[in-house]
Design an enzyme around this catalytic site. Structure first.
Site, PDB file in Angstrom:
ATOM      1  CB  SER A 274       5.323  -5.720   3.271  1.00 36.95           C
ATOM      2  OG  SER A 274       4.696  -4.651   2.286  1.00 36.95           O
ATOM      3  CG  ASP A 275      -0.064  -5.130   6.530  1.00 31.82           C
ATOM      4  OD1 ASP A 275      -1.212  -4.364   5.996  1.00 31.82           O
ATOM      5  OD2 ASP A 275      -1.010  -5.572   8.098  1.00 31.82           O
ATOM      6  CD1 TRP A 276      -1.195  -0.248   0.922  1.00 31.64           C
ATOM      7  CD2 TRP A 276      -0.835  -2.887   1.888  1.00 31.64           C
ATOM      8  NE1 TRP A 276      -1.324  -1.184  -0.223  1.00 31.64           N
ATOM      9  CE2 TRP A 276      -0.993  -2.559   0.154  1.00 31.64           C
ATOM     10  CE3 TRP A 276      -0.117  -4.323   1.721  1.00 31.64           C
ATOM     11  CZ2 TRP A 276      -0.940  -3.125  -1.055  1.00 31.64           C
ATOM     12  CZ3 TRP A 276      -1.077  -4.932   0.706  1.00 31.64           C
ATOM     13  CH2 TRP A 276      -1.059  -4.317  -0.436  1.00 31.64           C
ATOM     14  N   GLY A 277       3.462  -0.388   5.477  1.00 32.30           N
ATOM     15  CA  GLY A 277       4.289  -0.052   5.934  1.00 32.30           C
ATOM     16  C   GLY A 277       4.871  -0.369   6.813  1.00 32.30           C
ATOM     17  N   GLY A 278       5.345  -2.289   6.257  1.00 35.21           N
ATOM     18  CA  GLY A 278       5.175  -3.035   7.787  1.00 35.21           C
ATOM     19  C   GLY A 278       7.324  -3.322   7.352  1.00 35.21           C
TER      20      GLY A 278
END
Length: 795
Positions: A274-278
């Site tokens: 995941s993108d960070w916080g995605g």
């Protein structure tokens, strides 16, 4: 983090001590007793299967979420190591603290800053992409990173995009051709790439939630090819999901884009991170393809919600409990864990990978070589360049970017460079003994920041501007070095630009300097196109980029003539923002708007996606439009997935030059795609084309250096379909080759055209297909400058 690093070192030293004190026969016996998952002579698939058979359910699930800001656990009981990641793709990011976004304040994490990927693409040189990837990978390896988060291959659809400088331009063929060797070079070090951001994350505004609606055809023809090449040709080991939504699902756990498209249609065998916080939903993250969750409850950059632990991640305790109850199929759990194990085996548990190196002379030389070939000469009317330095005794350098550090800032791609040579320093080192340099900033932008902006008063800007213009009166030559920077609302993650014009009163400053009548070299540093109201008045224009550690030396190389410029543009420079097709449909196409406010012809209910042909007919019928409204607030962003804006990619497949050429809007273009001047000249022959027996075609053209110095030319092949059952771009880039020619030297360039080069994506049949008919192979030096038009027929 420091303790963990010491622990790794301790393990290595312990192994070496045992090896030195243990008879060789004993070591051989121990090696023979390796468990299958530990045996690197076995296929990765065999090792993964064996490791899974030995792991508990909790151990399998624990592989799928973070343990710190940039690491994830292995399986300690089995000796399977953790993974360490770092932001890229322009170099290895400064060390970040274990559990917050602050710098760890190490003294040994300074690196070589390589040029931004937009600059790499501007070289049009795949061999340099391989050198770039290998060099960045060596630095990542030395820094004990297992995954470097890059390259970025999203498409340039608006010049306002805050992260365009991290990507490779508007054309999918160019992005794919440059991404593959970068990936191969990087992974040759036992460091995984993480190709990002999959998919349709082509802006920063509303990036955390905007729901993109795009035709199936545009998805496959424009936005997917570079990712596809990364899988099929680059053998990428990991992908990063994007923040935005597609089809009403976030792209980090999306049934269509990850399960059906990436892992299904493309056959991707690696891990999706995941993108960070995605990540936003446990059930979707579990069943729709996310393998590793990172940075949840943060904005991926500066802030985070309070009161959450790593076990509270969506793939944390909640995922384990669902699997324990049988609500998640065991084959899904094993698939996730297996992909993570394969990634670990190829990187952290790979004992055969190189040692790497940091800040080596070879890396500095590589950064300079890439920067040299990236610089684009856009205008040189009076042949002011290369500089005849004997003509000038006093040179005035104006512009904040002449001295500003541009490696920090920009968001997650920030770098702590061991040495960043500024343009002013580079010029002084090259010419300083023969001329007198004076520097005036001319404007001020404030401190480097990607979380806010400094407000500089108009009076202060006017004073700086006046001081620079007055100083110009005593100069023999002016070198202006301005443009954008890595601040918020410039070229920076977390927000898009607020204007197509350059900020800080630069248009007025450039015009004022021109009025002095002094010869002037105008150098613009940016990762985006920009308005040029002053262009008719300037004789020389150089497009620089974020060139990294060797920026100043590279600019001096080109201005002095030590290097003949050979960079080419990677996106179209239009006169006005509203000339870009993505800005002809109001907020519905950029940056998105709430569904209730959508125009009737832009509403797509539920998971319905638009149809290509209908969009293209509407676009091509468009006349002049007013300048689009741009959000000028400082708080119109969201990174936590909140909001319900929907966005339609209404320009469909006519992105960039595809639109300007097809709609006959050449008058709206200042500089075309693929364009760049040289200090020498090249002559193209009329070319020839032959039909081969295997259904392919061979197009050839001769290119001769007709100037007085050696130079490099990028020969570009475009294909045009004379008649089609669907609306197609008037031309599409299909191949290119960069050649080096001495004065008077001639070289034959050959392109092989296959049926794949003639295909379009059929939305009704859901597949690529070509049609019989006549086509043209168009060969030239840019999308506009075509010298050979070679007709051929497909039966």
């Amino acid at each position: 983090m420091i303790a963990t690093k010491h622990y790794k070192t301790k393990k290595i030293l312990t192994f070496l001590a045992l090896a030195l004190c243990t008879p060789f026969a004993t070591l051989s016996a121990e090696a023979a007793d390796l468990l299958p998952y530990q045996d690197e002579s076995l296929p990765v698939e065999t090792r993964v299967k064996d490791a899974l058979s030995r792991m508990t359910l909790k151990e399998k699930c624990r592989l799928s979420y973070a343990q710190s800001k940039f690491s994830s656990p292995g399986c300690p009981r089995l000796g399977i190591p953790e993974l360490w990641m770092s932001d890229g793709p322009h170099g290895v990011r400064v060390e970040i603290n274990w559990n917050n976004w602050g710098w760890a304040e190490w003294t040994n994490d300074s690196v070589t800053a390589f040029p931004a990927l937009t600059a790499l693409a501007a070289t049009w040189n795949p061999s340099l992409a391989a050198l770039y990837g290998k060099s960045a990978g060596e630095e990542a390896r030395y820094r004990e990173k297992d995954v470097l988060l890059g390259p970025g291959v999203n498409i340039y659809r608006t010049p306002l995009g805050g992260r365009n400088f991290e990507y490779m331009g508007e054309d999918p063929c160019l992005a794919a051709a440059m991404a593959v060797p970068y990936i191969q070079g990087l992974q040759s070090n036992g460091v995984a790439c993480c190709v990002k951001h999959f998919i349709l994350n082509d802006q920063e505004e509303f990036r955390g939630h905007v729901d993109v609606r795009v035709s199936e055809r545009a998805l496959h023809e424009i936005y997917l090819p570079a990712f596809k090449a990364a899988v099929e040709k680059g053998d990428a080991w990991s992908f990063m999901g994007s923040y935005n939504q597609y089809n009403d699902q976030h792209c980090c756990h999306n049934e269509n884009t990850i399960n059906r498209l990436l892992k299904g249609e493309l056959g991707f065998k690696g891990a999706v991170i995941s993108d960070w916080g995605g990540a936003h939903n446990t059930h979707e993250a579990a069943i729709y393809g996310l393998d590793l969750e990172m940075g949840s409850y943060t904005n991926g950059l500066t802030t985070e919600a309070t009161g959450f632990t790593y076990d509270d991640y969506y793939l944390g305790t909640a995922y384990y409990n669902m699997a324990l109850k049988g609500e998640i199929p065991m084959e899904t759990v094993d698939d996730k864990a297996g992909r993570m194990l394969a990634l670990i085996f190829k990187t952290a548990m790979n004992t055969k990978k190189p040692y790497g190196s940091l800040n080596s002379p070879e890396h500095v030389a590589a950064a300079r070589k890439i920067a040299d070939e990236a610089i684009v000469l856009l205008k040189n009317d009076k042949q002011l360049l290369p500089l005849d330095i004997k003509k000038y005794k006093k040179i005035l350098v104006v512009g904040e970017n002449a001295t500003r550090e541009l490696c920090p800032g920009g968001g997650s791609s920030e770098l702590k460079a061991r040495d960043e040579v500024s343009p002013l320093r580079g010029l002084q080192e090259r010419f300083g003994n023969s001329v007198e340099f004076t520097y005036k900033p001319g404007y001020k932008s404030g401190k480097t920041s990607y979380a806010g902006i400094d407000i500089i008063s108009d009076s202060e800007q006017a004073a700086l501007r006046g001081e620079a213009i007055n100083a110009a009166k005593d100069a023999d030559l002016i070198i202006y070095i301005g443009g954008l920077n890595k601040n918020h609302f410039e070229d920076c993650e977390g927000g898009d630009r607020r204007s197509y014009n350059m900020s800080y009163g630069q248009d007025e400053l450039i015009s004022g300097l021109v009025k002095t009548g002094k010869p002037m070299v105008t150098i613009i540093v940016s990762g985006n196109a920009y308005a040029m109201p002053w262009l008719p008045k300037v004789n020389t224009l150089v497009q620089s980029w974020y060139l990294g550690s060797e920026a100043g030396h590279a600019l001096a190389d080109v201005l002095s003539g030590d290097v003949c410029p050979s960079g080419k543009t990677v996106f179209t420079y239009a006169k006005r923002l509203q000339d870009y097709p993505s800005h002809k449909f109001g907020l519905a196409a950029y940056p998105g708007m709430e569904p209730k406010d959508m125009p009737a012809d832009m509403k797509y209910e539920g998971t319905t996606q638009p149809k290509s042909e209908a969009l293209l007919k509407t676009l091509l019928a468009k006349g002049e439009v007013e300048a689009p409204a741009i959000n000028t607030s400082t708080d119109g962003r969201d990174h936590f997935g909140k909001g319900d804006e929907v966005q339609v990619y209404a320009e469909d497949v006519l992105v960039g030059y595809r639109y300007f050429d097809t709609a006959n809007r050449g008058a709206d273009v200042v500089f075309p795609f693929g364009y760049g001047l040289s200090y020498t000249t090249f002559k193209y022959s009329n070319g020839t084309i032959t039909t081969n027996g295997d259904g392919t075609y061979t197009a050839t053209v001769k290119v001769k250096n007709t100037g007085k110095c050696a130079g490099k030319e990028t020969v570009q092949l475009y294909i045009s379909d004379d008649a089609s059952s669907v609306i197609r771009p008037s031309k599409e880039l299909k191949a290119f080759e960069k050649i080096t020619l001495q004065p008077g030297e001639e070289q034959t360039v050959t392109f092989r055209i296959t049926d794949d080069d003639l295909k379009f994506y059929d939305e009704e049949q859901h597949q690529w297909r070509s049609e019989p008919g006549t086509f043209k192979a168009l060969i030239g030096s840019s999308s506009k400058d075509i010298y050979a038009k070679l007709g051929f027929e497909k039966k």
